[in-house]
Design an enzyme around this catalytic site. Sequence first.
Site, PDB file in Angstrom:
ATOM      1  N   GLN A 178       0.314   0.173   6.797  1.00  0.00           N
ATOM      2  CA  GLN A 178      -0.166   1.545   6.560  1.00  0.00           C
ATOM      3  C   GLN A 178      -1.684   1.593   6.735  1.00  0.00           C
ATOM      4  O   GLN A 178      -2.441   0.944   6.012  1.00  0.00           O
ATOM      5  CB  GLN A 178       0.241   2.097   5.187  1.00  0.00           C
ATOM      6  CG  GLN A 178      -0.100   3.558   4.987  1.00  0.00           C
ATOM      7  CD  GLN A 178       0.620   4.520   5.955  1.00  0.00           C
ATOM      8  OE1 GLN A 178       1.370   4.121   6.845  1.00  0.00           O
ATOM      9  NE2 GLN A 178       0.386   5.813   5.818  1.00  0.00           N
ATOM     10  N   LEU A 179      -2.069   2.379   7.725  1.00  0.00           N
ATOM     11  CA  LEU A 179      -3.495   2.559   8.029  1.00  0.00           C
ATOM     12  C   LEU A 179      -4.263   2.900   6.758  1.00  0.00           C
ATOM     13  O   LEU A 179      -3.822   3.729   5.967  1.00  0.00           O
ATOM     14  CB  LEU A 179      -3.642   3.691   9.052  1.00  0.00           C
ATOM     15  CG  LEU A 179      -5.044   3.926   9.610  1.00  0.00           C
ATOM     16  CD1 LEU A 179      -5.431   2.790  10.548  1.00  0.00           C
ATOM     17  CD2 LEU A 179      -5.117   5.267  10.327  1.00  0.00           C
ATOM     18  N   HIS A 180      -5.392   2.232   6.545  1.00  0.00           N
ATOM     19  CA  HIS A 180      -6.202   2.566   5.372  1.00  0.00           C
ATOM     20  C   HIS A 180      -7.672   2.347   5.663  1.00  0.00           C
ATOM     21  O   HIS A 180      -8.061   1.327   6.210  1.00  0.00           O
ATOM     22  CB  HIS A 180      -5.774   1.739   4.159  1.00  0.00           C
ATOM     23  CG  HIS A 180      -5.743   0.254   4.387  1.00  0.00           C
ATOM     24  ND1 HIS A 180      -4.727  -0.370   5.089  1.00  0.00           N
ATOM     25  CD2 HIS A 180      -6.586  -0.733   3.996  1.00  0.00           C
ATOM     26  CE1 HIS A 180      -4.952  -1.675   5.120  1.00  0.00           C
ATOM     27  NE2 HIS A 180      -6.085  -1.927   4.474  1.00  0.00           N
ATOM     28  N   MET A 181      -8.468   3.345   5.294  1.00  0.00           N
ATOM     29  CA  MET A 181      -9.919   3.228   5.442  1.00  0.00           C
ATOM     30  C   MET A 181     -10.512   2.778   4.109  1.00  0.00           C
ATOM     31  O   MET A 181     -10.194   3.331   3.056  1.00  0.00           O
ATOM     32  CB  MET A 181     -10.533   4.572   5.838  1.00  0.00           C
ATOM     33  CG  MET A 181     -12.040   4.460   6.116  1.00  0.00           C
ATOM     34  SD  MET A 181     -12.823   6.069   6.422  1.00  0.00           S
ATOM     35  CE  MET A 181     -12.873   6.722   4.765  1.00  0.00           C
TER      36      MET A 181
ATOM     37  N   LEU B 179       0.821  -1.212   0.000  1.00  0.00           N
ATOM     38  CA  LEU B 179       0.000   0.000   0.000  1.00  0.00           C
ATOM     39  C   LEU B 179       0.853   1.258   0.000  1.00  0.00           C
ATOM     40  O   LEU B 179       0.525   2.245  -0.652  1.00  0.00           O
ATOM     41  CB  LEU B 179      -0.935   0.007   1.209  1.00  0.00           C
ATOM     42  CG  LEU B 179      -2.087  -0.994   1.163  1.00  0.00           C
ATOM     43  CD1 LEU B 179      -2.931  -0.867   2.408  1.00  0.00           C
ATOM     44  CD2 LEU B 179      -2.928  -0.802  -0.086  1.00  0.00           C
TER      45      LEU B 179
END
Length: 200
Positions: A110-113, A26
């Site tokens: 990696q933070l992902h919404m 990502l």
Amino acid sequence: MATNKRKHEKQGGPSAKKVPPWMEGLKQAMENPDLKVLETDKAVVIKDKYPKARHHYLVLPKENISNLKSCQKEHVELLEHIHEIGANLKTRHENSAFRLGYHAIPSMSQLHMHVISQDMISDCMKTKKHYNSFTTDYFVPSETILKMLKRDGKVDINAKDMKLCLEMNLRCHLCGESQKNIPTLKKHLLLEDSKKNRGK
DNA sequence: GTTCTAGAAC
DNA sequence: GTTCTAGAAC
């Protein structure tokens, strides 16, 4: 000096634990200008490489935040910003219902919404895990995350419960009817979709 | 996260 | 015999 040793390993020493390259996918994707759908000063939007519905975006902070566990009160504004971006993305597809949320235990760093349309119709939607990860409590709405962060200053997730979510029997998220297997579910989802769009 | 495939389910 | 799913991937 166990602590120093560990630190050294994290920095890439000889005995550093190797993080599989796909886990960083990502971060690579969000830096690729060709994949950027839009960006703000604090976040980037890309399309999911393997969409699990007709419309499936990811909103990621530019700041390095590996996952929900590393989120604190100080991140509330950023996550609200990410939520707003998702809410705006929805307006690109007025005919589709969407959900905005996070996987309780994501595979990739990696933070992902996720911003995902609720048809769940896609060739990339192949397994029970795929489906359940978006249609059970494994999918945590963005609002829920923000509430937890504001109230507790952290996001608490029960890993054991989440594993059970992925193993749950298949059940249509629109009508609740249980489904024998993935191919059956997919046919059912197409039927639900055609019902919904009748007369439109 | 996906791909691949052995063996279960049909 | 074919379809489908679950687990390994050094």
